[in-house]
Design a protein around this motif. Structure first.
Motif, short mmCIF file in Angstrom:
data_model
loop_
_atom_site.label_atom_id
_atom_site.label_comp_id
_atom_site.label_asym_id
_atom_site.label_seq_id
_atom_site.Cartn_x
_atom_site.Cartn_y
_atom_site.Cartn_z
N UNK A 36 0.84 -1.14 0.04
CA UNK A 36 0.06 -0.08 0.03
C UNK A 36 0.89 1.21 -0.06
N UNK A 37 0.75 1.82 -1.06
CA UNK A 37 1.84 3.13 -1.37
C UNK A 37 0.91 4.30 -0.83
N UNK A 38 1.64 5.22 -0.21
CA UNK A 38 1.23 6.56 -0.07
C UNK A 38 0.72 7.55 -1.13
N UNK A 39 1.77 7.38 -1.89
CA UNK A 39 1.66 8.17 -3.22
C UNK A 39 0.81 7.86 -4.33
N UNK A 40 0.90 8.67 -5.27
CA UNK A 40 0.29 8.36 -6.62
C UNK A 40 1.16 7.49 -7.58
N UNK A 42 2.70 7.49 -10.35
CA UNK A 42 3.21 8.54 -11.24
C UNK A 42 4.77 7.89 -11.29
N UNK A 43 5.49 8.99 -11.84
CA UNK A 43 7.09 8.30 -12.08
C UNK A 43 7.89 8.16 -10.74
N UNK A 44 7.44 9.15 -9.94
CA UNK A 44 8.12 8.74 -8.51
C UNK A 44 7.74 7.52 -7.79
N UNK A 45 6.35 7.40 -7.73
CA UNK A 45 5.99 6.31 -7.11
C UNK A 45 6.31 4.92 -7.64
N UNK A 71 -0.85 -4.73 -5.01
CA UNK A 71 -0.65 -3.27 -4.96
C UNK A 71 -1.61 -2.18 -5.04
N UNK A 72 -1.64 -1.39 -4.29
CA UNK A 72 -2.63 -0.34 -4.13
C UNK A 72 -2.04 1.05 -3.84
N UNK A 73 -2.44 2.13 -4.38
CA UNK A 73 -2.04 3.50 -4.42
C UNK A 73 -2.99 4.56 -3.58
N UNK A 74 -2.57 5.10 -2.42
CA UNK A 74 -3.21 5.81 -1.72
C UNK A 74 -3.59 7.27 -2.17
N UNK A 75 -2.50 7.90 -2.83
CA UNK A 75 -2.42 9.10 -3.18
C UNK A 75 -2.42 10.05 -2.42
N UNK A 76 -2.08 9.87 -1.11
CA UNK A 76 -2.02 11.11 0.04
C UNK A 76 -3.27 11.28 0.47
N UNK A 235 2.14 14.65 -2.61
CA UNK A 235 1.44 14.64 -3.77
C UNK A 235 0.86 16.00 -4.16
N UNK A 236 0.95 17.05 -3.16
CA UNK A 236 0.61 18.25 -3.75
C UNK A 236 1.63 19.38 -3.89
N UNK A 237 2.88 18.51 -4.06
CA UNK A 237 4.18 19.50 -4.27
C UNK A 237 3.95 20.59 -5.62
N UNK A 238 3.49 19.96 -6.46
CA UNK A 238 3.54 20.57 -7.93
C UNK A 238 2.78 22.13 -7.74
N UNK A 239 1.34 22.12 -7.10
CA UNK A 239 0.84 23.41 -6.83
C UNK A 239 1.85 24.36 -5.87
N UNK A 240 2.40 23.72 -4.95
CA UNK A 240 3.31 24.51 -3.99
C UNK A 240 4.46 25.07 -4.97
N UNK A 241 5.06 24.36 -5.83
CA UNK A 241 5.97 24.91 -6.54
C UNK A 241 5.51 26.08 -7.35
N UNK A 242 4.22 26.09 -7.96
CA UNK A 242 3.88 26.99 -8.94
C UNK A 242 3.46 28.44 -8.17
#
Length: 332
Positions: A36-40, A42-45, A71-76, A235-242
């Motif tokens: 069970x993954x916490x993240x999406x 995506x490429x990093x996951x 495998x399951x993805x929690x996506x935060x 998971x929300x790092x992209x909006x923070x960056x922008x």
């Protein structure tokens, strides 16, 4: 029978014996593990999960041969994580790999018998996952992400690259951060106060709340941001960056991928891919008969720092030599 014929017959029997013996041996037992993954997804996951599966393959566990992975993805998302935790426990696997604090907490609520190996968990004693680091004592053990003092180090680095800061906020989600945010905030607060700077606890549970925090910091010069090590924030790092770029807010992250791939300013933290990969060793030991209660919790062994000189220039900052010489990666 002639001696030569007898020797030939004996040799033929010897060569055939291993094949016959192997044919009579039962097929290798298929083991089933949940992940069970916490993240999406995506490429990093995918990179983190790939490192784990490669680590398993190197010590003899191959998907489809002697191992089946669910495998399951929690996506935060804490609600999604809880749903998947129930689903995986209902499958009654031999073991579950728990990725992050929210996942481990969700799985612990569902089972006290299925072995759980956590990776990238911050405070397993404080969160009640284990009785102690040397002797976990229950059905859970694993690998730490980092100790609380990392946020004091992040504060130090942020003030090195942005020496004109007057106030610094730490951004976190109290629903997913270790100890509701207190675990990491204490050391950051002490470091800020010792530098005669205002520490701000910036709680955010959604993108609109994140936007409110970052825009308020950018309204006046001298605001900086530390992103707490927390999978919701990852998971929300992209909006923070922008938002940080738009509002001219110097920001430090705990993940190097945010700087290397997404043009964040600065990062400092443990190598998460290495931690997840190391989880394969404990999975192997437990599948071979050892108990989680007897396997000590392990600390991270690799840390990374990355800096993006282009982003620094866009913010009107100059990367000091003290950071350049220590950085594992510099984006020019």
């Amino acid at each position: 029978m002639k001696r030569r014929e007898f020797i030939s017959l004996l040799g033929g029997l010897a060569a055939a014996w291993p094949l016959a013996a192997r044919a009579q041996q039962p097929a290798e037992r298929m083991r089933r593990i949940g992940v069970l993954m916490s993240i999406e997804n995506d490429s990093e996951g995918k990179a983190q999960l790939s490192g784990f599966t490669k680590g398993l393959a190197e010590i003899g566990w191959t998907e489809g041969r002697n191992l089946r992975m669910e495998v399951r993805w929690g996506g935060g998302d804490v609600n999604r994580i809880q749903t998947f935790a129930k689903e995986l426990v209902a499958l009654q696997p031999d073991l579950i790999l728990a990725h992050g604090t929210p996942v481990t907490a969700a799985l612990q609520r569902e089972t006290r018998t299925i072995p759980i190996v956590f990776v990238t968990v911050t405070d397993p004693v404080g969160d009640g996952f284990v009785a102690g680091l040397p002797h976990p004592g229950g059905n859970i053990t694993g690998f730490l992400t980092s100790e609380s003092a990392i946020t004091a180090k992040m504060f130090e680095l942020l003030t090195e690259i942005a020496p004109g800061l007057k106030r610094v906020a730490m951004l976190f989600n109290p629903d997913t951060a270790p100890g509701g945010g207190t675990y990491y905030f204490r050391d950051f607060e002490a470091a800020a106060q010792s530098s005669k700077m205002e520490p701000i606890a910036a709680r955010a549970r959604s993108d609109p709340e994140i936007e409110l925090v970052v825009t308020s910091l950018g309204r006046e010069p001298g605001g900086g941001l530390i992103v707490m090590p927390d999978y919701f924030m990852f998971v929300h790092s992209r909006p923070i960056l922008l938002l940080a770029a738009r509002n001219n807010v110097p920001t430090i992250y705990p993940w190097s991928s945010t700087v290397v791939s997404d043009s964040g300013l600065l990062s400092y933290g443990p190598d998460l891919r290495d931690i997840v990969r190391r989880g394969a060793v404990y999975v192997d030991r437990i599948l071979r008969g050892e108990k989680p209660a007897d396997l000590p919790v392990q600390v991270p062994v690799k840390f990374e720092m990355a800096v993006n000189a282009r982003t620094a220039k866009a913010l009107g900052l100059t990367v000091p030599p003290s950071i350049l010489v220590r950085a594992d990666e510099v984006i020019e």
